[in-house]
Design a protein around this motif. Structure first.
Motif, PDB file in Angstrom:
ATOM      1  N   LEU A 192     -45.958  35.101   9.294  1.00 35.26           N
ATOM      2  CA  LEU A 192     -45.487  35.966   8.214  1.00 35.26           C
ATOM      3  C   LEU A 192     -45.977  35.469   6.852  1.00 35.26           C
TER       4      LEU A 192
ATOM      5  N   LEU B   7     -38.907  44.781  10.186  1.00 38.21           N
ATOM      6  CA  LEU B   7     -39.482  43.803  11.110  1.00 38.21           C
ATOM      7  C   LEU B   7     -39.032  44.138  12.522  1.00 38.21           C
TER       8      LEU B   7
ATOM      9  N   ALA C   6     -38.377  35.049   8.646  1.00 39.07           N
ATOM     10  CA  ALA C   6     -38.764  35.885   7.509  1.00 39.07           C
ATOM     11  C   ALA C   6     -38.329  35.249   6.194  1.00 39.07           C
TER      12      ALA C   6
END
Length: 948
Positions: free
Chosen positions: A153, A176, A194
């Protein structure tokens, strides 16, 4: 816990900011990741694919539609300066993700990480621990599955921000994706990845739904003509690491318009393209090396080659045959290469027949252990995807309205959407459809499901995620989704434990459930709330009591807490009601309220402790042991108080003998429940150890004995934590015996300590061992009195070091190397047995409680064997150590070479070792209770079985 999850209250605050310009969908895949977006500033904006720049070769950067989910750490000096530099980086990258990480890593597997997503859902390890690459080279930095996912990410974020300097990714609304079958911990950890990447404006969506959203987006003008009320859509999403099944019902809404409802999801199956690679590799290994297994380095290369072979033979223009070659490694460059021929028919037999076999609709997946355990992942016990699908359709029959149920007793889907890289193969796609059609053909001749078009299997999930971002803003077609599973709380125990339904799968966001049943709850002392979940029992009403059938109901990490009363010392049993609520953002809240008062307690799902699952599962009859007659306990309680209470007259020396008499049983027969009750009493009397060295040594000895092995009974993690907070490895009295008993206590409960606590205990012992090692190997120089042990302390210190299984392989290697060097020193003859015992624990192939990724390399264990063989004398501790280090596990990454194991078995035979030990080295097998106790270091509590 349902379709959408917000990260936190803080994230919710972010979402309340002005809507972002871009809606971004990210498919964080097992094999490939993809990014799509919608530019809301454009009229009639279409979903676009973000091309991700990445290194494809040294010095070569290209933007591609997907980012392969592979991580590679380059060795120092492996590439020229700036060869791996990315456009947005100020310096060269030593850690790469993407195409070159995948392609180059195939030939250097010890430096490459793949399938991090599968590890993210692995409930058998600490998913926050640095354990990847699972069998990495010595100089590679280990990373946690969360950190690896975060690095993918981070690369996406850096690439996006380089291309959109005024609209950074962290300021956009991001959807996501994750498997529908991910457990609650894996979902939270995906959000954590994340966050670590700097992405906080994130919501989650299940991948099968995202794939269907993509289909709706592509057919926005025609889907109403293709779907009608009463139909069922089956989404099969099979990627590189997981198989996900989802059912979506089309129901009539207002004005008879179709409304979509996600009504069922399957269980989590680590079963996908990775398994096909392994299956093909096992098959080809027999052809390449029929007499013995390939060594680990060549096996890793073969597995990666098999991914390419699979794609070639399952593609649209497959060759009739292909030559498979493995290059020579090491010094055998001439004649060391291996080669064989593989045909199209062989590949189809292994993969199509192995993973999509013809089977009956009533067949159930096998529950035997999978043969595919090479990389430590808990792959599905049955590789037959068709059997899992049949089980899914059969067990979710009741989610269909009675008037629409099929006579077969299973869900007959009207429409099928196939997604995931697995279905890039037309062979596998058609095979699954043929099997599915065959299940219902006998009752409905000529019937076949309608296959929904899906042209971009690699991008569908990311595209659907971006579309869902638009749906959340009020544009597009929404899929309604309640809870995907039913949640329960355990009530009662004994031979027939039951669970009460807390939240059924029919619960809607915002709905609150009040359980009117009255429970008796203890406050001001530790309590445990067992939690369970079912993806098949979807219609149990709230408050329904059901038997805990492991086939239908799976356990979740329990809530463990201490509910405080108004007064800290106030321990009482009170009547309470339970309340549960599914929030608007999809999380579960649970609390209990005292009947007749305003006292309430919020029960928090402890994600942190749920990820600390290093302690292996064990079998025990301890919970069913019951308690002694209360009068017997009263006698023991009195003895403890008379010994450790303030101004108590009793001397501590005869305490153990007196306890045996009061309890009318020898101490090795004390049940675990009694031991833990004694521990609680000792903690209440802890100040009694300050009365003198004799009192402290007796208190430490008994406390450790009562809490051993540090786990095995509910709330043992809390007990060990309380012990650590109180003692922290220190003693009150500067007395040799107190220090020795402290070492013994921590050895006994080492299995309940976390890695940080084990490191804290190990550090001073390592300092002293290094000093002694230096002095012994320099003719008496080096070291000083303040950094070395007394002879008895050396024995207990080394036994403690051997018990600390959460130490890393590097620390264990250093300790073991020093002990092997010291093994033959005459001055240390009294400690020889302790050293050999510790070497065995440090070099074992099967740990007592620790994770497999902390084992020392098998090459190191082989060197330690030679060190034991060189000794002039040997005793039972040496034999035990050799058995542990040479033990056969059938895991090529752990097992010593067959020649080395044969030598170990012969050595054991020459020393007249027990026949069972020799057989374990030659053939493998389990240890009996007496052998377990020897490895643990003393007797275990009655009924407790530790070993894997």
């Amino acid at each position: 816990m349902s379709i959408v999850q917000a990260t936190s209250a803080a994230m919710t605050g972010d979402l309340e900011e002005l809507p972002s310009r871009y809606l971004v969908g990210i498919d964080l895949g097992t094999t490939n990741s993809a990014v799509t977006f919608l530019d809301t500033h454009k009229p009639d904006a279409a979903i676009e694919t973000f091309l991700v720049p990445q290194v494809i070769a040294p010095g070569q950067i290209e933007a591609r539609t997907t980012l392969p989910s592979f991580h590679y750490q380059a060795a120092s000096g492996e590439f020229a300066t700036d060869a791996l530099k990315l456009p947005w980086s100020k310096s060269d990258e030593s850690n790469l993700v993407g195409i070159f990480a995948r392609d180059h890593g195939t030939s250097v597997p010890g430096r490459m990480i793949n399938s991090a997503k599968s590890w993210l859902s692995h409930s058998g390890v600490d998913r926050t621990a640095a354990l990847l690459p699972w069998h990495g080279t010595a100089d590679v930095d280990k990373l946690s599955p969360v950190e690896v996912s975060s690095r993918y990410l981070k690369h996406v974020r850096a690439a996006w921000n380089y291309a959109h300097k005024n609209e950074p990714l962290e300021k956009q609304d991001i959807v996501l994706t994750l498997p529908a079958s991910f457990d609650e911990i894996a979902r939270e950890l995906t959000v954590e990845a994340a966050k670590q990447a700097g992405l906080k404006r994130v919501v989650l969506i299940e991948e099968p739904q995202a794939a269907f959203y993509d289909w709706l987006a592509k057919h926005s003008d025609s889907w109403q003509q293709q779907v009608e009320p009463g139909q069922t859509i089956l989404v099969c999403d099979i990627g590189g690491g997981t198989s996900d099944f989802t059912l979506i019902r089309a129901r009539a809404g207002e004005e008879n318009l179709v409304q979509f409802h996600r009504v069922a999801v399957g269980e989590h199956l680590i079963l996908g393209g990775d398994n096909l690679d392994l299956a093909l590799a096992h098959y080809l290994e027999q052809k390449l090396s029929p007499k013995e297994k390939l060594p680990a380095d060549r096996w890793s290369i073969l597995v990666r080659r098999c991914r390419q072979i699979k794609e070639t033979f399952l593609g649209p223009e497959a060759p009739a045959s292909q030559t498979v070659s493995l290059p020579a490694l090491g010094s055998k460059l001439i004649g060391g290469a291996l080669q064989c021929e593989v045909t199209l028919a062989e590949v189809h037999q292994v993969l199509a027949e192995g993973f999509l076999p013809e089977c009956g609709l009533n067949e159930t997946p096998q529950t035997r252990t999978s043969g595919f355990q090479e990389f430590g992942l808990p792959y599905a016990p049955d590789a037959a995807i068709t059997r899992w699908l049949a089980y899914f359709l059969r067990t979710h029959h009741e989610v269909i309205e009675p008037e629409h149920r099929h006579a077969s007793g299973a869900v007959r889907p009207d429409l099928v959407l196939l997604n995931g890289g697995f279905f890039e193969s037309p062979v596998l796609k058609q095979r699954l459809l043929d099997v599915l059609t065959g299940w219902f053909a006998s009752q409905d001749p000529g019937w076949k499901p309608i296959l929904l078009e899906n042209q971009h299997l690699d991008l569908a999930v990311a595209r659907g995620a971006a579309y869902y971002g638009q749906v959340r803003r009020g544009t597009g077609v929404k899929i309604t989704a309640n809870l995907a599973r039913t949640y329960y709380i355990g009530v009662g125990g004994g031979d027939s434990p039951e669970a009460m339904c807390l939240l059924p799968a029919t619960t809607e966001p915002g709905q609150e459930i009040d359980l009117n049943q009255t429970f008796q709850l203890r406050v001001s002392e530790p309590v445990e709330f067992p939690l369970f979940v079912s993806s098949t029992r979807l219609i149990d009403p709230p408050g329904q009591l059901v038997p805990i059938d492991p086939q239908q109901i799976k356990s979740l990490p329990p809530i463990r807490t201490v509910l405080r009363a108004r007064r800290r010392a106030e321990a009482e049993t009170i009547p309470v009601h339970l309340h549960a609520r599914l929030t608007e953002i999809g999380t579960i809240e649970l609390w209990c309220a005292e009947v007749g008062t305003d006292r309430t307690w919020r029960l928090q799902f402890d994600i942190r402790s749920a990820t600390q699952t290093d302690v292996a599962a064990h079998q025990s009859a301890k919970e069913a042991e019951g308690m002694l007659d209360e009068s017997q306990w009263n006698g023991a309680e009195t003895l403890l108080e008379e010994t450790f209470a303030a101004n108590a007259p009793r001397k501590p020396q005869p305490l153990m003998k007196d306890l045996d008499a009061a309890l009318e049983m020898p101490r090795d027969a004390w049940p675990t429940s009694l031991l833990r009750r004694m521990w609680e009493q000792l903690m209440d009397l802890e100040t009694g150890r300050t009365k003198g060295p004799t009192h402290e040594s007796r208190w430490l000895n008994l406390a450790g004995y009562c809490l051993r092995p540090g786990y095995g009974l509910a709330l043992d993690d809390w007990r060990v934590s309380e012990t650590w907070k109180l003692l922290q490895g220190k003693v009150v009295h500067n007395d040799d015996n107190c220090r020795n008993q402290s070492l013994i206590l921590w050895r006994r409960i080492a299995g309940g300590l976390n890695r940080g606590q084990q490191l804290a205990l190990a550090e001073p012992l390592l300092v002293a061992t290094r000093a002694m090692h230096k002095r012994m190997n320099s003719g008496g120089g080096g070291g000083n009195a303040s950094t070395t042990f007394t002879p008895q302390q050396a024995i207990e210190a080394w036994r403690l070091l051997g018990s600390l299984e959460l130490l890393g392989a590097q620390e264990k290697t250093e300790i073991g190397r020093m002990l092997v060097d010291l093994l033959g020193k005459k001055k240390l003859e009294p400690a020889r047995g302790a050293m050999a015992w510790a070497i065995g624990r440090l070099g074992t192939r099967v740990p007592v409680y620790g994770p497999l990724n902390t084992l020392v390399p098998k090459e190191i264990a082989g060197q330690w064997l030679e060190g034991i063989y060189r000794q002039k004398t040997s005793d039972r501790a040496d034999l035990l150590a050799v058995m542990q280090m040479a033990r056969r596990t059938d895991d090529r990454y752990r097992d010593l070479p067959e020649k080395v194991r044969t030598e170990a078995a012969q050595w054991l035979q020459s020393k007249q070792a027990p026949e069972h030990w020799i057989r374990i080295v030659r053939e493998g097998g389990q240890l009996d209770e007496e052998e377990q106790s020897q490895i643990f270091g003393e007797s275990l509590p009655t009924g407790l079985v530790l070993m894997r």
